[in-house]
Design an enzyme around this catalytic site. Structure first.
Site, short mmCIF file in Angstrom:
data_model
loop_
_atom_site.label_atom_id
_atom_site.label_comp_id
_atom_site.label_asym_id
_atom_site.label_seq_id
_atom_site.Cartn_x
_atom_site.Cartn_y
_atom_site.Cartn_z
N PRO A 120 0.83 -1.80 0.14
CA PRO A 120 -0.32 -0.08 0.18
C PRO A 120 0.98 1.12 0.18
O PRO A 120 0.38 2.10 -0.15
CB PRO A 120 -0.98 -0.15 1.62
CG PRO A 120 -0.05 -0.84 2.15
CD PRO A 120 0.63 -1.75 1.65
N CYS A 121 2.34 1.37 -0.29
CA CYS A 121 3.16 2.48 -0.22
C CYS A 121 2.61 3.47 -0.40
O CYS A 121 2.56 4.96 -0.60
CB CYS A 121 4.20 1.86 -0.44
SG CYS A 121 4.95 1.44 -1.50
N ASN A 122 2.63 3.17 -2.45
CA ASN A 122 1.84 4.01 -3.15
C ASN A 122 -0.09 4.73 -3.22
O ASN A 122 0.12 5.22 -4.39
CB ASN A 122 2.30 3.78 -4.12
CG ASN A 122 3.97 3.51 -4.63
OD1 ASN A 122 4.91 4.52 -3.96
ND2 ASN A 122 4.65 3.25 -5.35
#
Length: 159
Positions: A120-122
């Site tokens: 989910p980092c981006n």
């Protein structure tokens, strides 16, 4: 970003809409996540079970897709088979921007077994570019769901 309360409200509406469209989504753990399962056919003709979950990631404050594929006896399908036969990513398509590079293999936060997830980092940056205020979850899934070939109804009718 999405608060956990917003996620819970949207996931409930999302599951209702999916069920209206005869798709097999269910709320689990008192609305903590949604689950869908279906069959996929591999290139050798075998049917395997797909298990897809949408969970809230409190660190990144975004929804996250968790998924896995299993043989009829419960054995997980190897990652290379998932990539080749289900996600249909050829070796020539592999790059830093490929979905393959964003898939992680971690312990599922609720089930406690290994599942794949799209990191989910981006997600927050992608969602800012969409500039969506309404229907965050459906907008998010229209991007992330297609990356794992998730079968969904026409999203324009769900907004």
């Amino acid at each position: 970003m999405l608060t956990e309360q917003q996620f819970r409200e949207e996931i409930k509406v999302f599951v209702e809409k999916m069920r209206e469209n005869k798709l097999n989504w269910q709320l689990k753990e008192n609305g903590k996540y949604a689950r869908e399962s279906h069959l996929e056919t591999l290139s050798d003709g075998r049917n395997v079970s797909a298990d897809v979950h949408i969970l809230y990631n409190s660190t990144y404050q975004v929804p996250t897709l968790w998924f896995n594929y299993f043989e009829n006896n419960g054995t997980p399908i190897p990652f290379d088979t998932v990539v080749r036969d289900i996600l249909k990513i050829s070796e020539s398509e592999e790059s830093d921007s490929s979905i393959r590079q964003r898939i992680s293999h971690y312990e599922h936060p609720i089930l406690g077994v290994l599942y794949y997830n799209i990191h989910p980092c981006n997600t927050s940056n992608v969602m800012k570019e969409l500039k969506t205020e309404k229907g965050y979850l459906i907008s998010w899934l229209s991007i992330y769901g297609q990356q794992i070939n998730l079968k969904m109804p026409d999203f324009s009718k769900l907004q």
